[in-house]
Design an enzyme around this catalytic site. Structure first.
Site, short mmCIF file in Angstrom:
data_model
loop_
_atom_site.label_atom_id
_atom_site.label_comp_id
_atom_site.label_asym_id
_atom_site.label_seq_id
_atom_site.Cartn_x
_atom_site.Cartn_y
_atom_site.Cartn_z
N ARG A 118 -11.25 15.61 7.96
CA ARG A 118 -12.11 16.06 6.86
C ARG A 118 -13.48 16.48 7.40
NH1 ARG A 118 -10.82 10.81 3.96
NH2 ARG A 118 -8.77 11.16 3.03
N GLU B 224 -8.33 -5.68 4.77
CA GLU B 224 -8.14 -5.34 3.35
C GLU B 224 -6.96 -6.11 2.75
OE1 GLU B 224 -8.62 -1.39 5.05
OE2 GLU B 224 -9.26 -0.73 3.06
N ASN C 35 0.88 -1.17 0.00
CA ASN C 35 0.00 0.00 0.00
C ASN C 35 0.91 1.21 0.00
OD1 ASN C 35 -1.75 2.07 0.49
ND2 ASN C 35 -2.67 1.17 2.33
N LYS D 265 3.15 0.84 3.24
CA LYS D 265 2.86 -0.28 4.15
C LYS D 265 2.98 -1.56 3.36
CE LYS D 265 -0.53 2.29 6.82
NZ LYS D 265 -1.91 2.64 6.73
N GLY E 215 -10.74 1.37 12.72
CA GLY E 215 -10.17 1.61 14.05
C GLY E 215 -11.18 2.12 15.07
N HIS F 219 -13.09 2.82 0.23
CA HIS F 219 -13.14 1.74 1.25
C HIS F 219 -13.80 0.48 0.68
CE1 HIS F 219 -13.01 5.01 4.60
NE2 HIS F 219 -11.81 4.47 4.46
N ARG G 269 -2.59 -2.00 -3.37
CA ARG G 269 -3.81 -1.25 -3.12
C ARG G 269 -3.77 0.01 -4.00
NH1 ARG G 269 -4.93 3.35 1.14
NH2 ARG G 269 -7.14 3.60 0.74
P1 ADP Z 1 -7.12 4.78 8.93
O1 ADP Z 1 -6.88 3.35 8.40
O2 ADP Z 1 -8.25 5.48 8.25
O3 ADP Z 1 -5.89 5.61 9.07
P2 ADP Z 1 -7.83 3.36 11.37
O4 ADP Z 1 -8.87 2.44 10.84
O5 ADP Z 1 -6.52 2.79 11.77
O6 ADP Z 1 -7.62 4.62 10.44
O7 ADP Z 1 -8.48 4.09 12.65
C1 ADP Z 1 -7.79 5.08 13.36
C2 ADP Z 1 -8.75 5.66 14.41
O8 ADP Z 1 -9.17 4.61 15.29
C3 ADP Z 1 -8.11 6.75 15.26
O9 ADP Z 1 -9.00 7.84 15.39
C4 ADP Z 1 -7.92 6.04 16.59
O10 ADP Z 1 -7.95 6.92 17.68
C5 ADP Z 1 -9.12 5.12 16.61
N1 ADP Z 1 -8.93 4.08 17.63
C6 ADP Z 1 -8.03 3.06 17.61
N2 ADP Z 1 -8.10 2.35 18.79
C7 ADP Z 1 -9.06 2.97 19.54
C8 ADP Z 1 -9.60 2.73 20.85
N3 ADP Z 1 -9.17 1.74 21.60
N4 ADP Z 1 -10.59 3.54 21.27
C9 ADP Z 1 -11.04 4.56 20.52
N5 ADP Z 1 -10.57 4.83 19.28
C10 ADP Z 1 -9.60 4.06 18.80
#
Ligand code: ADP
Length: 396
Positions: free
Chosen positions: A237, A382, A9, A16, A327, A177, A88
């Site tokens: 955003r 993914e 990616n 990554k 996340g 996504h 990706r």
């Molecule tokens: P992306 O792939 O879009 O960069 P992710 O899917 O990794 O993002 O998600 C990142 C988000 O998930 C961040 O806002 C992070 O704070 C949140 N997050 C991860 N673990 C936790 C948790 N334990 N509690 C609350 N939010 C979390």
């Protein structure tokens, strides 16, 4: 046996990677090269539970891939099993409705789609060209974030603007996504027989966030648009707003339209409202210690997510499943709770105890017994989809 896939990616400042074997079920090694293009760039390998980082001499994407190649020459058994590379790719426009084996025509197609993803697609092209150079002879596959949404009907993907913009310039909703949504749809079908004949809402909530309606296994609507800016409020955003704000912001700050767009992409969302952080976890900690701006930002995120989910539901005959992933979707019991609280009118109800005690990283259902909709937490994957698509395309 050659059954391993290198998944890449490649972004503008990070790359990554992961090597998956056993039909994508096992991750042998994974890692990230970040701060590419700067003097502090480094690459980290996570292998057999241990992390090792090293500085990248010239901070280039090529030196990152060269390090992966060097690592492979130190692990010849893994190198010998490598069958292909899966990339990706964020934007496939209307050209790509599924994953494809990469040749020069495909590379040109990805270049043409770069007008809508000016930061992402050029970085992907760079990653693909470097991989061809450093791994000659290995087949490569492109897996597009937009492809899954190519099943949207015209009344969903067209913008209500003069039609010549679509005819001449392909200005339309593409959605993103898609690889995550395709994984969730297939995973749900493993968990619930016939869910691929039902109506499913999915909330992919991460730093980038969107929702999708899936009917009979196909995407029928999604919240992101021609770019990932449309739809939900996100980490940085704004998501959907009155478009007039773009011109008001540029006039108020005496900046160009592009600079105003940058405000909406990079300085808004959770970060802009909280004035603290774009990170959900940080904001939850701030909220727990009484910070009202953090709470307002999180509650706005929840309300707007719920509104988009409700509007997506208009494309379904019934809302049989609601899935949280990403996340935030996988980890924030607070946001899942507030989002579902705003969906009571749709008879979506969660069980607070199940929601709060959901096992981290696990798949589980959290709806209450009276809920008309089954509510799930399903971790997305993914990389697995990219590996599976690569295996399937290179073995034909
Ligand atoms: P992306 O792939 O879009 O960069 P992710 O899917 O990794 O993002 O998600 C990142 C988000 O998930 C961040 O806002 C992070 O704070 C949140 N997050 C991860 N673990 C936790 C948790 N334990 N509690 C609350 N939010 C979390």
């Amino acid at each position: 046996m050659k059954d391993s896939i290198l998944v890449i990616n490649c972004g503008s400042s990070s790359l990554k990677f992961a090597i998956l074997s056993n039909a994508g079920q096992d991750t042998l090694v994974e890692g990230i090269a970040d701060r590419l293009g700067t003097e502090e760039s480094s690459i980290t390998f996570k292998f057999e539970g241990e992390k090792k980082s090293m500085l990248l001499e010239d901070g280039s994407h090529k030196s990152a891939v060269a390090h992966i190649k060097d690592w492979l020459s130190d692990h010849p058994a893994i190198a010998r099993a490598l069958a292909g590379i899966g990339h990706r790719v964020v934007h496939g426009g209307e050209t790509f409705s599924q994953s494809v084996l990469i040749d020069s025509n495909v590379l040109n197609g990805i270049k043409e789609c770069a007008q809508f993803a000016p930061l992402h697609n050029p970085a992907h092209i760079k990653g693909i060209e470097i991989a061809f150079e450093l791994f000659p002879g290995l087949p490569q596959v492109a897996v597009f974030d937009t492809a899954f949404h190519q099943t949207l009907a015209a009344e969903q993907y067209l913008y209500p603007i003069p039609m010549h913009f679509y005819r001449q310039h392909h200005f339309r909703k593409y959605g993103f996504h898609g690889t995550s949504y395709r994984y969730i749809s297939q995973r749900l079908a493993q968990l619930v027989a016939r869910s691929d004949q039902q109506g499913v809402l999915v909330a992919h909530l991460g730093n980038g966030a969107s929702v999708c309606a899936i009917s009979k296994g196909l995407s029928v609507d999604t919240s992101m648009g021609i770019t990932p800016l449309e739809g939900l409020m996100m980490g940085t955003r704004s998501g959907s707003i009155d478009p007039s704000l773009l011109s008001f912001i540029s006039q108020a700050e005496n900046i160009s339209a592009d600079a105003a767009l940058d405000v909406l992409n990079k300085k808004s969302g959770l970060l802009g409202v909280s004035e603290i952080s774009n990170d959900c976890r940080t904001l939850e900690e701030a909220m727990a210690s009484g910070d009202q701006r953090a709470k307002l930002a999180l509650d706005m995120f929840a309300v707007r997510t719920a509104k988009h989910l409700a509007s997506m539901a208009t494309t379904l005959e019934s809302i049989d499943h609601l899935v949280f992933t990403g996340g935030i979707g996988e980890n924030s019991s607070y946001l899942r709770h507030v989002i579902c609280d705003h969906l009571k009118a749709l008879n979506i109800r969660i069980d607070s105890t199940l929601n709060e005690n959901a096992p981290r990283g696990g798949t589980t259902s959290i709806n209450s017994a009276t809920s008309a909709t089954k509510v799930w937490i399903i971790p997305t994957n993914e990389e697995l989809m990219i590996a599976l698509d690569t295996i399937s395309l290179i073995s034909h």
